[in-house]
Design a protein around this motif. Structure first.
Motif, PDB file in Angstrom:
ATOM      1  N   THR A   1      20.316 125.462 -24.797  1.00 15.74           N
ATOM      2  CA  THR A   1      19.340 126.222 -25.406  1.00 15.74           C
ATOM      3  C   THR A   1      18.385 125.335 -26.234  1.00 15.74           C
ATOM      4  OG1 THR A   1      20.975 127.777 -26.327  1.00 15.74           O
ATOM      5  CG2 THR A   1      19.126 127.492 -27.692  1.00 15.74           C
ATOM      6  N   LEU A   2      18.690 124.093 -26.652  1.00 14.46           N
ATOM      7  CA  LEU A   2      17.570 122.834 -26.971  1.00 14.46           C
ATOM      8  C   LEU A   2      16.555 122.626 -26.117  1.00 14.46           C
ATOM      9  CD1 LEU A   2      19.652 120.968 -29.639  1.00 14.46           C
ATOM     10  CD2 LEU A   2      17.972 122.995 -30.144  1.00 14.46           C
ATOM     11  N   ALA A   3      17.186 122.588 -24.901  1.00 16.72           N
ATOM     12  CA  ALA A   3      16.318 121.859 -23.779  1.00 16.72           C
ATOM     13  C   ALA A   3      15.403 122.898 -23.295  1.00 16.72           C
ATOM     14  CB  ALA A   3      17.241 121.624 -22.446  1.00 16.72           C
ATOM     15  N   ALA A   4      15.950 124.239 -23.278  1.00  9.99           N
ATOM     16  CA  ALA A   4      14.769 125.358 -22.965  1.00  9.99           C
ATOM     17  C   ALA A   4      13.628 125.468 -24.268  1.00  9.99           C
ATOM     18  CB  ALA A   4      15.527 126.564 -22.988  1.00  9.99           C
ATOM     19  N   GLY A   5      14.280 125.236 -25.451  1.00  4.48           N
ATOM     20  CA  GLY A   5      13.359 125.077 -26.597  1.00  4.48           C
ATOM     21  C   GLY A   5      12.318 123.954 -26.432  1.00  4.48           C
ATOM     22  N   ALA A   6      12.596 123.058 -25.900  1.00  4.82           N
ATOM     23  CA  ALA A   6      11.842 121.946 -25.845  1.00  4.82           C
ATOM     24  C   ALA A   6      10.703 122.152 -24.572  1.00  4.82           C
ATOM     25  CB  ALA A   6      12.443 120.619 -25.131  1.00  4.82           C
ATOM     26  N   ARG A   7      10.741 123.134 -23.842  1.00  5.41           N
ATOM     27  CA  ARG A   7       9.794 123.550 -22.774  1.00  5.41           C
ATOM     28  C   ARG A   7       9.257 124.821 -23.329  1.00  5.41           C
ATOM     29  NH1 ARG A   7      14.636 122.584 -19.708  1.00  5.41           N
ATOM     30  NH2 ARG A   7      14.805 124.852 -19.634  1.00  5.41           N
ATOM     31  N   SER A   8       9.456 125.406 -24.675  1.00  6.33           N
ATOM     32  CA  SER A   8       8.639 126.412 -25.161  1.00  6.33           C
ATOM     33  C   SER A   8       7.051 126.361 -24.962  1.00  6.33           C
ATOM     34  CB  SER A   8       9.187 126.951 -26.338  1.00  6.33           C
ATOM     35  OG  SER A   8       8.442 128.069 -26.983  1.00  6.33           O
ATOM     36  N   LYS A   9       6.492 127.513 -24.880  1.00  6.24           N
ATOM     37  CA  LYS A   9       5.110 127.570 -25.367  1.00  6.24           C
ATOM     38  C   LYS A   9       4.770 127.502 -26.662  1.00  6.24           C
ATOM     39  CE  LYS A   9       4.134 130.544 -21.128  1.00  6.24           C
ATOM     40  NZ  LYS A   9       3.428 131.832 -20.556  1.00  6.24           N
TER      41      LYS A   9
ATOM     42  N   ASP B   1       5.894 124.956 -32.409  1.00  6.28           N
ATOM     43  CA  ASP B   1       6.807 124.523 -33.355  1.00  6.28           C
ATOM     44  C   ASP B   1       8.372 124.612 -32.910  1.00  6.28           C
ATOM     45  OD1 ASP B   1       4.812 124.404 -35.581  1.00  6.28           O
ATOM     46  OD2 ASP B   1       4.812 126.637 -35.745  1.00  6.28           O
ATOM     47  N   VAL B   2       8.432 125.476 -31.977  1.00  3.55           N
ATOM     48  CA  VAL B   2       9.751 125.442 -31.461  1.00  3.55           C
ATOM     49  C   VAL B   2      10.189 124.136 -30.600  1.00  3.55           C
ATOM     50  CG1 VAL B   2      11.255 126.605 -29.503  1.00  3.55           C
ATOM     51  CG2 VAL B   2       9.743 127.857 -31.045  1.00  3.55           C
ATOM     52  N   ARG B   3       9.228 123.690 -29.830  1.00  7.17           N
ATOM     53  CA  ARG B   3       9.308 122.386 -29.448  1.00  7.17           C
ATOM     54  C   ARG B   3       9.676 121.323 -30.358  1.00  7.17           C
ATOM     55  NH1 ARG B   3       4.418 123.594 -26.828  1.00  7.17           N
ATOM     56  NH2 ARG B   3       3.493 121.847 -27.255  1.00  7.17           N
ATOM     57  N   ARG B   4       8.918 121.241 -31.289  1.00  4.22           N
ATOM     58  CA  ARG B   4       8.983 120.337 -32.280  1.00  4.22           C
ATOM     59  C   ARG B   4      10.385 120.395 -32.724  1.00  4.22           C
ATOM     60  NH1 ARG B   4       3.411 120.889 -36.045  1.00  4.22           N
ATOM     61  NH2 ARG B   4       2.060 120.044 -34.376  1.00  4.22           N
ATOM     62  N   ARG B   5      11.024 121.529 -33.258  1.00  2.00           N
ATOM     63  CA  ARG B   5      12.250 121.742 -33.765  1.00  2.00           C
ATOM     64  C   ARG B   5      13.280 121.370 -32.773  1.00  2.00           C
ATOM     65  NH1 ARG B   5       9.734 125.996 -36.794  1.00  2.00           N
ATOM     66  NH2 ARG B   5      10.423 127.690 -34.823  1.00  2.00           N
ATOM     67  N   ALA B   6      12.988 121.717 -31.510  1.00  5.28           N
ATOM     68  CA  ALA B   6      13.884 121.371 -30.443  1.00  5.28           C
ATOM     69  C   ALA B   6      14.083 119.713 -30.183  1.00  5.28           C
ATOM     70  CB  ALA B   6      13.746 122.093 -29.210  1.00  5.28           C
ATOM     71  N   VAL B   7      13.083 119.242 -29.965  1.00  7.54           N
ATOM     72  CA  VAL B   7      12.832 117.903 -29.657  1.00  7.54           C
ATOM     73  C   VAL B   7      13.497 116.907 -30.912  1.00  7.54           C
ATOM     74  CG1 VAL B   7      11.410 115.814 -29.231  1.00  7.54           C
ATOM     75  CG2 VAL B   7      11.135 117.917 -27.934  1.00  7.54           C
ATOM     76  N   SER B   8      13.441 117.376 -32.057  1.00 12.96           N
ATOM     77  CA  SER B   8      13.760 116.776 -33.388  1.00 12.96           C
ATOM     78  C   SER B   8      15.372 116.662 -33.217  1.00 12.96           C
ATOM     79  CB  SER B   8      13.160 117.431 -34.571  1.00 12.96           C
ATOM     80  OG  SER B   8      13.669 116.814 -35.851  1.00 12.96           O
ATOM     81  N   ALA B   9      15.776 117.918 -32.922  1.00 18.15           N
ATOM     82  CA  ALA B   9      17.182 118.233 -32.838  1.00 18.15           C
ATOM     83  C   ALA B   9      17.927 117.258 -31.820  1.00 18.15           C
ATOM     84  CB  ALA B   9      17.770 119.442 -32.785  1.00 18.15           C
ATOM     85  N   ILE B  10      17.301 117.240 -30.618  1.00 15.11           N
ATOM     86  CA  ILE B  10      17.938 116.577 -29.388  1.00 15.11           C
ATOM     87  C   ILE B  10      17.742 115.027 -29.970  1.00 15.11           C
ATOM     88  CG2 ILE B  10      17.416 115.813 -27.343  1.00 15.11           C
ATOM     89  CD1 ILE B  10      16.307 118.653 -26.659  1.00 15.11           C
ATOM     90  N   ALA B  11      16.985 114.666 -30.533  1.00 17.43           N
ATOM     91  CA  ALA B  11      16.817 113.377 -31.240  1.00 17.43           C
ATOM     92  C   ALA B  11      17.906 112.724 -31.929  1.00 17.43           C
ATOM     93  CB  ALA B  11      15.337 112.881 -31.925  1.00 17.43           C
ATOM     94  N   GLY B  12      18.692 113.808 -32.548  1.00 19.78           N
ATOM     95  CA  GLY B  12      19.793 113.455 -33.403  1.00 19.78           C
ATOM     96  C   GLY B  12      21.081 113.265 -32.709  1.00 19.78           C
ATOM     97  N   MET B  13      21.037 113.961 -31.283  1.00 16.63           N
ATOM     98  CA  MET B  13      22.221 114.096 -30.752  1.00 16.63           C
ATOM     99  C   MET B  13      22.264 112.867 -29.550  1.00 16.63           C
ATOM    100  SD  MET B  13      21.625 118.393 -30.383  1.00 16.63           S
ATOM    101  CE  MET B  13      23.101 118.527 -29.520  1.00 16.63           C
TER     102      MET B  13
END
Length: 345
Positions: free
Chosen positions: A179-187, A190-202
């Motif tokens: 789900t986060l990877a899909a969010g990182a490709r969102s148009k 704000d969604v991309r920011r949240r997704a990448v920030s979360a992935i950075a902590g994983m």
């Protein structure tokens, strides 16, 4: 045709035919001598019209108006039906996703199911404090579907709740990466920011590094910064240009400088970092603030090459840069073994 015959030919139960009569939708034209309902061919045709509109989802109360009101246009009717159907499908989709989330958690008893339902209800709250509490209050040992947390994070606008969701996702072991990877490709940036920030902590999540590497090319600078810091901490040298750019821009420059120091422990990468910092010093001769930040970043690097650049900067035409460089040289010399008298004579 009597009511039983109509029911057999139309497939509409006698009970529903009586209901249509009571509502005034389809009233039989006549009655037999014994008082039984008797339907004409036109009555049967109207029954089929009612059934057709019911099939499309039109409520019974509106069917009579649709059949009798000349001003009731088909286009308006169909438009209303489309909107109602879309809303119903959206509600059913949400229910389906919730059921799948519960199934994914593999609950062993109803207590686990109820815990997840409580979390879902909390995340649906309009209160940010309630949403945050719902995430943080999950007890140890309760399996929370990571995909549910990831979806909630991507839609979460409150930074405190988003932080709690990131924390919960990090504990989940990376199962929300799809789900986060899909969010990182969102148009939606704000969604991309949240997704990448979360992935950075994983850090241990499979596929996280690849997603972060792609994020280095994101058009949004905040996304790039999140990705660069996370990749640099993983020892990925591809982050160097972005990290140096962060020092230049003064955005998370202290964090970027710390990561550059870590990367510079690799001799090959150290030369690359040194070259990039010196190039930026040359390119920003007129910006004192930028050159001071670059000087501070150089001072953190180990090795004689960095010290030599600092000595040159101590004679820089920009007095502020020269003072900062001279101060760092003094600190570095005090730290050296010979200056402390540790060398053997």
């Amino acid at each position: 045709m009597l009511i039983g015959d109509v029911a057999r030919h139309s497939g509409v139960s006698t009970r529903m035919l009586r209901h249509y009569d009571a509502l005034g939708l389809v009233r039989p034209t006549g009655r037999t001598v014994g008082g039984y309902r008797e339907y004409s061919a036109e009555d049967v045709r109207r029954i089929f019209h009612v059934e057709s509109l019911r099939f499309l989802g039109l409520p019974l109360k509106q069917i009579g108006r649709a059949l009798e009101d000349p001003a009731f246009t088909p286009s308006a009717l169909v438009g209303d039906l489309i909107r109602c159907t879309q809303e119903r499908l959206e509600r059913e989709r949400e229910v389906l996703e919730r059921l799948r989330a519960i199934e994914a958690s593999e609950p062993t008893g109803w207590q686990g199911v109820l815990r997840i339902v409580e979390l879902m209800q909390g995340l649906d709250s309009t209160s940010a404090a309630r949403r945050q509490q719902a995430v943080l209050a999950q007890p140890e040992g309760v399996s929370v579907p990571a995909e549910l947390l990831a979806e909630a994070l991507l839609a979460e606008s409150d930074p405190n709740v988003a932080g709690a969701l990131c924390w919960a996702l990090a504990r989940s072991g990376g199962d929300g990466m799809v789900t986060l990877a899909a969010g990182a490709r969102s148009k939606d940036v704000d969604v991309r920011r949240r997704a990448v920030s979360a992935i950075a902590g994983m850090s241990e999540a499979p596929g996280a590094t690849a997603v972060l590497a792609d994020a280095l090319g994101d058009p949004d600078p905040t996304v790039r910064r999140h990705a660069a810091l996370a990749l640099g901490r993983r020892g990925k040298t591809a982050a160097v240009p972005t990290l140096v750019g962060m020092v230049v821009e003064g955005l998370n420059d202290v964090d970027a400088a710390e990561v550059l120091v870590t990367l510079s422990r690799d001799p090959g990468c150290a030369d690359r970092i040194m070259t990039a910092l010196v190039d930026e010093l040359t390119a920003h001769t007129a910006d004192s603030a930028v050159r001071i930040r670059l000087t501070q970043a150089l001072a953190e690097l180990r090795g004689t090459a960095a010290q030599e650049v600092l000595r040159q900067l101590a004679h820089d035409d920009d007095r502020a840069v020269a003072i900062v460089a001279s101060a760092f040289i003094g600190v570095l010399e005090e730290r050296s073994p010979t200056s402390r008298g540790d060398g053997k004579s």
